[in-house]
Design an enzyme around this catalytic site. Structure first.
Site, PDB file in Angstrom:
ATOM      1  N   HIS A   1       0.849  -1.197   0.000  1.00 44.52           N
ATOM      2  CA  HIS A   1       0.000   0.000   0.000  1.00 44.52           C
ATOM      3  C   HIS A   1       0.877   1.236   0.000  1.00 44.52           C
ATOM      4  O   HIS A   1       1.838   1.333   0.758  1.00 44.52           O
ATOM      5  CB  HIS A   1      -0.898   0.029   1.242  1.00 44.52           C
ATOM      6  CG  HIS A   1      -1.750   1.258   1.280  1.00 44.52           C
ATOM      7  ND1 HIS A   1      -2.938   1.340   0.596  1.00 44.52           N
ATOM      8  CD2 HIS A   1      -1.560   2.468   1.854  1.00 44.52           C
ATOM      9  CE1 HIS A   1      -3.459   2.535   0.770  1.00 44.52           C
ATOM     10  NE2 HIS A   1      -2.636   3.246   1.530  1.00 44.52           N
TER      11      HIS A   1
ATOM     12  N   ARG B   1     -15.008  12.413   7.639  1.00 43.50           N
ATOM     13  CA  ARG B   1     -13.738  13.122   7.904  1.00 43.50           C
ATOM     14  C   ARG B   1     -13.457  14.142   6.821  1.00 43.50           C
ATOM     15  O   ARG B   1     -12.994  15.251   7.101  1.00 43.50           O
ATOM     16  CB  ARG B   1     -12.576  12.111   7.977  1.00 43.50           C
ATOM     17  CG  ARG B   1     -12.566  11.301   9.264  1.00 43.50           C
ATOM     18  CD  ARG B   1     -11.597  10.136   9.175  1.00 43.50           C
ATOM     19  NE  ARG B   1     -10.243  10.560   8.948  1.00 43.50           N
ATOM     20  CZ  ARG B   1      -9.322   9.837   8.296  1.00 43.50           C
ATOM     21  NH1 ARG B   1      -9.632   8.638   7.814  1.00 43.50           N
ATOM     22  NH2 ARG B   1      -8.109  10.295   8.128  1.00 43.50           N
TER      23      ARG B   1
HETATM   24  N1  URA Z   1      -6.030   6.952   2.594  1.00 45.76           N
HETATM   25  C1  URA Z   1      -7.015   6.287   3.248  1.00 45.76           C
HETATM   26  O1  URA Z   1      -7.489   5.259   2.787  1.00 45.76           O
HETATM   27  N2  URA Z   1      -7.435   6.801   4.420  1.00 45.76           N
HETATM   28  C2  URA Z   1      -6.952   7.927   4.966  1.00 45.76           C
HETATM   29  O2  URA Z   1      -7.378   8.327   6.030  1.00 45.76           O
HETATM   30  C3  URA Z   1      -5.931   8.606   4.259  1.00 45.76           C
HETATM   31  C4  URA Z   1      -5.485   8.082   3.073  1.00 45.76           C
END
Ligand code: URA
Length: 426
Positions: free
Chosen positions: A82, A168
């Site tokens: 990732h 968020r």
């Molecule tokens: N990528 C995500 O999947 N979540 C986050 O909070 C920030 C980047």
């Protein structure tokens, strides 16, 4: 148990129990806890942080909100990677095939992008016909045959993250290390690969602007991954300048294919080797040095390109692009920016170039915006190169924007030059 007590505890820096965190995550996902209470708690986390134990509990509660994949049907050891994202990051479709060529399985699920340029899935969708919505059984079958597949993330994975991340985004609570960690790691743990490499980007074009914050996020993700029983490592890589010369969806696929054809070396190649070597080492294939040699051989032999080609074909895409990148979609309009005088390029601001690409149509501001797969920027130099007056420094591409003035202004200002005196070019 109630949400107000939980908000007050985090506000007063009192550690929450695992049960309280589960109650909050499950209650919000099911709709019993309203947006305003979850927003208040997220803001308390942004201001006061969470302990490591709370972050582990939050991640696992989010992972458990949906399906957890069973990769037992994949024959080889599975390795996922990732990246926390950045400008020009096309490493997934280079290192996936390279690692697969060295004997591991790389089952990847990725997302669409919000911001500068598309995400990995948008980039792959610029290949005509490539199917990203593939059912699990077919996905596993492709991984067993070629060693590598990338598909879009299933809606059944981490519904809690989907809902919390949207909240968020609209409440100014994205930039919190424990919340970013839980969001990323819950999805990775739901995919459930045996090994997980985390590439934490650091710099102007990344979430983490300083090496200290990048290391903090990396260390926390590593601890959460290990607590969940995974072989897990986080490395920090630079994102002050874009990765490679191409920014934009089909342009990045083109650069990735050219790298796998052995035509590109430099920083992008070096980072891909480093990432692949770490994936292989985590999977027990040898020392980092041995694994780096294996990764180089996977590219120079053409084996990695062959795997990418086979995977694209199995997913319905036009795999001829692996032999001829000119078959990728091309923009109707282009605009070349020339060097104003003899210069040395001493700075490239990744974030600003990302914003210029967004103006050209390469990214999205809202999640339902259409993306222009052909749009983007090609840099004609690398950091530190000397460029003579009137030589091209970059080319801008777009299908949807024919007036390049805004994007060109922004892209030009992303560069920092040092003027060279006479003969300095020789
Ligand atoms: N990528 C995500 O999947 N979540 C986050 O909070 C920030 C980047």
């Amino acid at each position: 148990m109630n949400a107000i007590d939980i908000i007050n505890k985090t506000k007063r820096k009192i550690q929450l129990t695992e049960e309280e965190i589960k109650y909050l995550v499950n209650g919000y996902t099911s709709g019993e806890i309203p947006d305003y209470q979850m927003s208040a708690w997220l803001m308390a986390v942004c201001l006061n942080g969470l302990t490591e134990a709370e972050t582990v509990a939050l991640t696992l509660a989010m992972r458990d909100s949906g399906d957890i994949l069973d990769l037992g049907c994949i024959e080889k050891i599975t390795v996922d990677k990732h990246s926390t994202g950045g400008v020009g990051d096309k490493t997934s479709f280079i290192i996936g095939p390279a690692a697969a060529a060295c004997g591991v399985a790389v089952p990847k699920m990725s997302g669409r992008g919000l911001g500068h340029t598309g995400g990995t899935i948008d980039k792959l969708e610029s290949v005509k016909g490539y199917r990203v919505d593939v059912e699990f059984d077919e996905f596993a079958d492709i991984v067993n045959k070629t060693g590598f597949s990338i598909i879009s993330q299933s809606g059944q994975l981490c519904p809690a993250d989907k809902k919390i991340y949207a909240l968020r985004n609209s409440t100014g609570t994205v930039d919190s290390i424990p919340l970013i960690c839980a969001s990323i790691m819950s999805k990775k743990l739901a995919l459930n690969a045996d090994c997980l490499l985390l590439d934490v980007k650091c710099g102007t074009g990344a979430f983490m602007k300083t090496p200290e914050d990048a290391r903090k996020l990396g260390d926390l993700m590593e601890k959460v991954g290990k607590a969940a029983g995974k072989k897990c490592r986080a490395i920090v890589t630079d994102m002050n300048t874009p990765l490679g010369c191409c920014i934009g969806n089909s342009l990045e696929v083109k650069e990735a294919v050219e790298l796998l054809q052995g035509k590109i070396k430099g920083r992008l190649y070096d980072i891909c080797i480093e990432l692949t070597a770490n994936m292989l080492e985590l999977a027990g294939k040898g020392s980092i040095e041995e694994c780096a040699e294996m990764a180089k051989e996977a590219i120079s032999s053409g084996k990695a390109l062959g795997i990418l080609k086979e995977t694209i074909e199995m997913q319905g895409g036009d795999s001829r692009i692996c032999d001829d990148v000119e078959l990728l979609p091309k923009a109707k309009y282009s605009h070349i920016i020339y060097a104003p005088r003899d210069v040395e390029v001493i700075g490239i601001d990744a974030e600003e170039l990302g914003m210029a690409s967004l103006i050209l149509g390469a990214g999205r501001i809202n999640k339902d915006d259409e993306i222009d797969y052909t749009a983007g920027i090609v840099l004609e130099f690398e950091l530190g190169d000397k460029v003579s007056m009137d030589a091209p420094i970059m080319t801008l591409y777009s299908d949807c924007v024919s007036d390049f003035s805004d994007a060109a202004y922004r892209a030009y200002n992303a560069l920092k030059f040092r003027t060279l005196t006479e003969n300095a070019l020789t």
